[in-house]
Design a protein around this motif. Sequence first.
Motif, PDB file in Angstrom:
ATOM      1  N   LYS A  30      54.009 -16.274  33.269  1.00 28.94           N
ATOM      2  CA  LYS A  30      54.389 -15.503  32.089  1.00 28.94           C
ATOM      3  C   LYS A  30      53.147 -15.017  31.338  1.00 28.94           C
ATOM      4  O   LYS A  30      53.059 -13.849  30.964  1.00 28.94           O
ATOM      5  CB  LYS A  30      55.246 -16.364  31.160  1.00 28.94           C
ATOM      6  N   THR A  31      52.177 -15.895  31.168  1.00 32.46           N
ATOM      7  CA  THR A  31      50.933 -15.540  30.472  1.00 32.46           C
ATOM      8  C   THR A  31      50.164 -14.466  31.223  1.00 32.46           C
ATOM      9  O   THR A  31      49.680 -13.502  30.626  1.00 32.46           O
ATOM     10  CB  THR A  31      50.055 -16.793  30.279  1.00 32.46           C
ATOM     11  N   GLU A  32      50.070 -14.609  32.550  1.00 32.16           N
ATOM     12  CA  GLU A  32      49.333 -13.629  33.367  1.00 32.16           C
ATOM     13  C   GLU A  32      50.003 -12.260  33.325  1.00 32.16           C
ATOM     14  O   GLU A  32      49.337 -11.232  33.231  1.00 32.16           O
ATOM     15  CB  GLU A  32      49.211 -14.128  34.804  1.00 32.16           C
ATOM     16  N   LEU A  33      51.322 -12.238  33.390  1.00 33.06           N
ATOM     17  CA  LEU A  33      52.044 -10.966  33.319  1.00 33.06           C
ATOM     18  C   LEU A  33      51.854 -10.300  31.957  1.00 33.06           C
ATOM     19  O   LEU A  33      51.670  -9.082  31.879  1.00 33.06           O
ATOM     20  CB  LEU A  33      53.535 -11.177  33.607  1.00 33.06           C
ATOM     21  N   LYS A  34      51.857 -11.095  30.893  1.00 33.03           N
ATOM     22  CA  LYS A  34      51.621 -10.551  29.549  1.00 33.03           C
ATOM     23  C   LYS A  34      50.196 -10.018  29.434  1.00 33.03           C
ATOM     24  O   LYS A  34      49.973  -8.923  28.909  1.00 33.03           O
ATOM     25  CB  LYS A  34      51.855 -11.624  28.485  1.00 33.03           C
ATOM     26  N   THR A  35      49.230 -10.799  29.919  1.00 32.32           N
ATOM     27  CA  THR A  35      47.823 -10.404  29.847  1.00 32.32           C
ATOM     28  C   THR A  35      47.577  -9.084  30.553  1.00 32.32           C
ATOM     29  O   THR A  35      46.818  -8.241  30.075  1.00 32.32           O
ATOM     30  CB  THR A  35      46.925 -11.509  30.455  1.00 32.32           C
ATOM     31  N   PRO A  77      47.048 -16.038  39.514  1.00 31.18           N
ATOM     32  CA  PRO A  77      46.358 -14.739  39.525  1.00 31.18           C
ATOM     33  C   PRO A  77      46.511 -13.979  40.843  1.00 31.18           C
ATOM     34  O   PRO A  77      46.757 -12.771  40.842  1.00 31.18           O
ATOM     35  CB  PRO A  77      44.900 -15.107  39.251  1.00 31.18           C
ATOM     36  N   ARG A  78      46.427 -14.663  41.964  1.00 29.66           N
ATOM     37  CA  ARG A  78      46.593 -13.941  43.232  1.00 29.66           C
ATOM     38  C   ARG A  78      48.048 -13.588  43.484  1.00 29.66           C
ATOM     39  O   ARG A  78      48.346 -12.582  44.134  1.00 29.66           O
ATOM     40  CB  ARG A  78      45.961 -14.681  44.397  1.00 29.66           C
ATOM     41  N   LEU A  79      48.987 -14.367  42.958  1.00 28.47           N
ATOM     42  CA  LEU A  79      50.391 -13.994  43.030  1.00 28.47           C
ATOM     43  C   LEU A  79      50.621 -12.686  42.282  1.00 28.47           C
ATOM     44  O   LEU A  79      51.267 -11.771  42.793  1.00 28.47           O
ATOM     45  CB  LEU A  79      51.273 -15.100  42.446  1.00 28.47           C
ATOM     46  N   VAL A  80      50.049 -12.567  41.101  1.00 25.73           N
ATOM     47  CA  VAL A  80      50.216 -11.338  40.321  1.00 25.73           C
ATOM     48  C   VAL A  80      49.475 -10.181  40.989  1.00 25.73           C
ATOM     49  O   VAL A  80      49.965  -9.057  40.991  1.00 25.73           O
ATOM     50  CB  VAL A  80      49.798 -11.552  38.852  1.00 25.73           C
ATOM     51  N   ASP A  81      48.315 -10.444  41.596  1.00 27.07           N
ATOM     52  CA  ASP A  81      47.643  -9.399  42.379  1.00 27.07           C
ATOM     53  C   ASP A  81      48.587  -8.873  43.453  1.00 27.07           C
ATOM     54  O   ASP A  81      48.719  -7.668  43.662  1.00 27.07           O
ATOM     55  CB  ASP A  81      46.377  -9.936  43.053  1.00 27.07           C
ATOM     56  N   TYR A  82      49.251  -9.783  44.152  1.00 28.30           N
ATOM     57  CA  TYR A  82      50.204  -9.410  45.197  1.00 28.30           C
ATOM     58  C   TYR A  82      51.347  -8.580  44.610  1.00 28.30           C
ATOM     59  O   TYR A  82      51.732  -7.549  45.167  1.00 28.30           O
ATOM     60  CB  TYR A  82      50.756 -10.678  45.866  1.00 28.30           C
ATOM     61  N   LEU A  83      51.881  -9.031  43.493  1.00 26.68           N
ATOM     62  CA  LEU A  83      52.989  -8.316  42.856  1.00 26.68           C
ATOM     63  C   LEU A  83      52.599  -6.905  42.438  1.00 26.68           C
ATOM     64  O   LEU A  83      53.410  -5.988  42.472  1.00 26.68           O
ATOM     65  CB  LEU A  83      53.489  -9.096  41.642  1.00 26.68           C
ATOM     66  N   GLU A  84      51.326  -6.740  42.067  1.00 27.23           N
ATOM     67  CA  GLU A  84      50.823  -5.421  41.674  1.00 27.23           C
ATOM     68  C   GLU A  84      50.503  -4.534  42.876  1.00 27.23           C
ATOM     69  O   GLU A  84      50.198  -3.365  42.718  1.00 27.23           O
ATOM     70  CB  GLU A  84      49.546  -5.565  40.852  1.00 27.23           C
TER      71      GLU A  84
END
Length: 110
Positions: A30-35, A77-84
């Motif tokens: 949640k924090t990473e997505l907000k950031t 962080p790498r999960l969010v990289d993947y999602l992006e």
Amino acid sequence: MSAYLHKHVLVCGGESCGPQGGRAVREALKTELKTRNLRQTIRDGECTCLGLCRDGVNAVIWPEGTYLAGLTPADVPRLVDYLEGKAGSLTDLVDHAAKKIALKQSSLKS
């Protein structure tokens, strides 16, 4: 019209995953997505069980149906990289989940 949400990550917070860090993984996500200002198109969520209990936190990415196992806050962080759609790799988490799914399926056949 484009989709309201592109992806939704459901992190297990059930009896097995919750105490193993499920809540911490979800909060980190949640924090990473907000950031990264991504919460308009990518959401975090919690589920009570994905049926892959033990050995780490489990999650699933919708709508693609990619299962992940052994997640820690450090993986976020790498999960969010993947999602992006960036070069992030989740192979180890996907492979871990695939092994757990195969074991689950073989036990159901017995």
